[in-house]
Design an enzyme around this catalytic site. Structure first.
Site, PDB file in Angstrom:
ATOM      1  N   ASP A   1      -4.184   5.083   6.388  1.00 41.10           N
ATOM      2  CA  ASP A   1      -4.698   6.263   7.090  1.00 41.10           C
ATOM      3  C   ASP A   1      -5.645   5.742   8.191  1.00 41.10           C
ATOM      4  O   ASP A   1      -5.173   5.318   9.243  1.00 41.10           O
ATOM      5  CB  ASP A   1      -5.391   7.142   6.032  1.00 41.10           C
ATOM      6  CG  ASP A   1      -5.858   8.489   6.557  1.00 41.10           C
ATOM      7  OD1 ASP A   1      -5.233   9.031   7.466  1.00 41.10           O
ATOM      8  OD2 ASP A   1      -6.866   9.009   6.044  1.00 41.10           O
TER       9      ASP A   1
ATOM     10  N   GLU B   1       0.833  -1.211   0.000  1.00 41.94           N
ATOM     11  CA  GLU B   1       0.000   0.000   0.000  1.00 41.94           C
ATOM     12  C   GLU B   1       0.867   1.260   0.000  1.00 41.94           C
ATOM     13  O   GLU B   1       1.975   1.259   0.525  1.00 41.94           O
ATOM     14  CB  GLU B   1      -0.866   0.026   1.263  1.00 41.94           C
ATOM     15  CG  GLU B   1      -2.238  -0.597   1.100  1.00 41.94           C
ATOM     16  CD  GLU B   1      -3.213   0.275   0.313  1.00 41.94           C
ATOM     17  OE1 GLU B   1      -2.797   1.275  -0.317  1.00 41.94           O
ATOM     18  OE2 GLU B   1      -4.406  -0.056   0.324  1.00 41.94           O
TER      19      GLU B   1
HETATM   20  P1  IMP Z   1      -7.682   4.615   4.586  1.00 46.52           P
HETATM   21  O1  IMP Z   1      -8.353   5.701   5.375  1.00 46.52           O
HETATM   22  O2  IMP Z   1      -6.585   3.944   5.388  1.00 46.52           O
HETATM   23  O3  IMP Z   1      -8.686   3.639   4.050  1.00 46.52           O
HETATM   24  O4  IMP Z   1      -6.967   5.311   3.354  1.00 46.52           O
HETATM   25  C1  IMP Z   1      -7.658   5.363   2.145  1.00 46.52           C
HETATM   26  C2  IMP Z   1      -6.944   6.086   1.054  1.00 46.52           C
HETATM   27  O5  IMP Z   1      -6.948   7.458   1.367  1.00 46.52           O
HETATM   28  C3  IMP Z   1      -5.495   5.787   0.770  1.00 46.52           C
HETATM   29  O6  IMP Z   1      -5.286   4.601   0.052  1.00 46.52           O
HETATM   30  C4  IMP Z   1      -5.137   7.003  -0.058  1.00 46.52           C
HETATM   31  O7  IMP Z   1      -5.575   6.820  -1.386  1.00 46.52           O
HETATM   32  C5  IMP Z   1      -5.957   8.092   0.603  1.00 46.52           C
HETATM   33  N1  IMP Z   1      -5.133   8.937   1.469  1.00 46.52           N
HETATM   34  C6  IMP Z   1      -5.044   8.933   2.811  1.00 46.52           C
HETATM   35  N2  IMP Z   1      -4.211   9.894   3.259  1.00 46.52           N
HETATM   36  C7  IMP Z   1      -3.747  10.529   2.138  1.00 46.52           C
HETATM   37  C8  IMP Z   1      -2.823  11.606   1.923  1.00 46.52           C
HETATM   38  O8  IMP Z   1      -2.243  12.224   2.843  1.00 46.52           O
HETATM   39  N3  IMP Z   1      -2.621  11.962   0.626  1.00 46.52           N
HETATM   40  C9  IMP Z   1      -3.219  11.333  -0.428  1.00 46.52           C
HETATM   41  N4  IMP Z   1      -4.080  10.314  -0.268  1.00 46.52           N
HETATM   42  C10 IMP Z   1      -4.338   9.915   1.001  1.00 46.52           C
HETATM   43 MG    MG Z   2      -4.354   3.624  -1.750  1.00 51.44          MG
END
Ligand code: IMP
Ligand code: MG
Length: 178
Positions: free
Chosen positions: A106, A102
């Site tokens: 986040d 990955e």
């Molecule tokens: P999750 O919240 O862990 O499901 O993250 C989902 C998606 O949010 C990641 O795969 C990224 O595509 C996007 N994302 C999270 N933080 C950032 C950031 O700081 N910059 C760009 N994309 C982000």
């Molecule tokens: Mg991603």
């Protein structure tokens, strides 16, 4: 160039390509030790992980397979953060060691969904390797096995990460200016 403009926002350089390569090397070294003899299948989650996957796997020297998937998300209305499935999952992963690759973890919604999907498909062991991890945003309990760089809750672009489609091609990682 230390400051750049993408769409309406200004970004400043935060993590240089040299620092990224150093962190990626450390993850590769751990993987080379931990997964030796297991012939892992690395599953890079597109689009964001393409640069990390490429640099990481040049440094992974054990026998392994590499494939790419996309996450199909429910559009708009889903508040659960659930995914519809994995596009491009053609491999039989029953009994295998699979490493999810990955760009960033986040909240952890995405990676947890992918992890569950791979376990449902019969993977024996599912590991997670991420370039970036936001510990303060993480809401899950699933351990993140391989983390290259921990970052605060700032919005980042570059090295695969985008802001509304732009910025993925930057070699360094930039943070949104205040
Ligand atoms: P999750 O919240 O862990 O499901 O993250 C989902 C998606 O949010 C990641 O795969 C990224 O595509 C996007 N994302 C999270 N933080 C950032 C950031 O700081 N910059 C760009 N994309 C982000
Ligand atoms: Mg991603």
């Amino acid at each position: 160039m230390n400051s750049i403009k993408i769409h309406d926002l200004t970004f400043e350089i935060k993590i240089t390509s040299t620092e990224i390569q150093q962190a990626v090397s450390e993850v590769a070294t751990k993987i080379n030790t931990d997964l030796k003899g297991k012939k892992p299948l690395f599953l890079a989650v597109l689009n964001g992980s393409f640069m990390f996957a490429s640099d990481l796997l040049k440094k992974v020297t054990i026998d392994c397979e590499i494939s790419f998937v996309k996450v199909a998300s429910y559009e708009g209305t889903s508040s659960t953060g659930e995914i519809k499935g994995l596009i491009g999952m053609n491999e039989d992963i029953k009994g295998r060691t699979v490493v999810i690759v990955e760009d960033i973890v986040d909240t952890g919604n995405t990676v947890e969904n992918v992890w569950n999907e791979l376990k449902t498909k019969g993977a024996a062991d599912v590991k997670i390797a991420t370039l970036l991890f936001k510990p303060l945003a993480y809401t899950k309990t699933l351990p993140i096995d391989y983390i290259a760089i921990k970052v605060p809750n700032d919005f980042l672009v570059g090295y695969g990460l985008d802001y509304n489609g732009l910025g993925r091609n930057l070699a360094d990682i930039y943070v949104k200016s205040n």
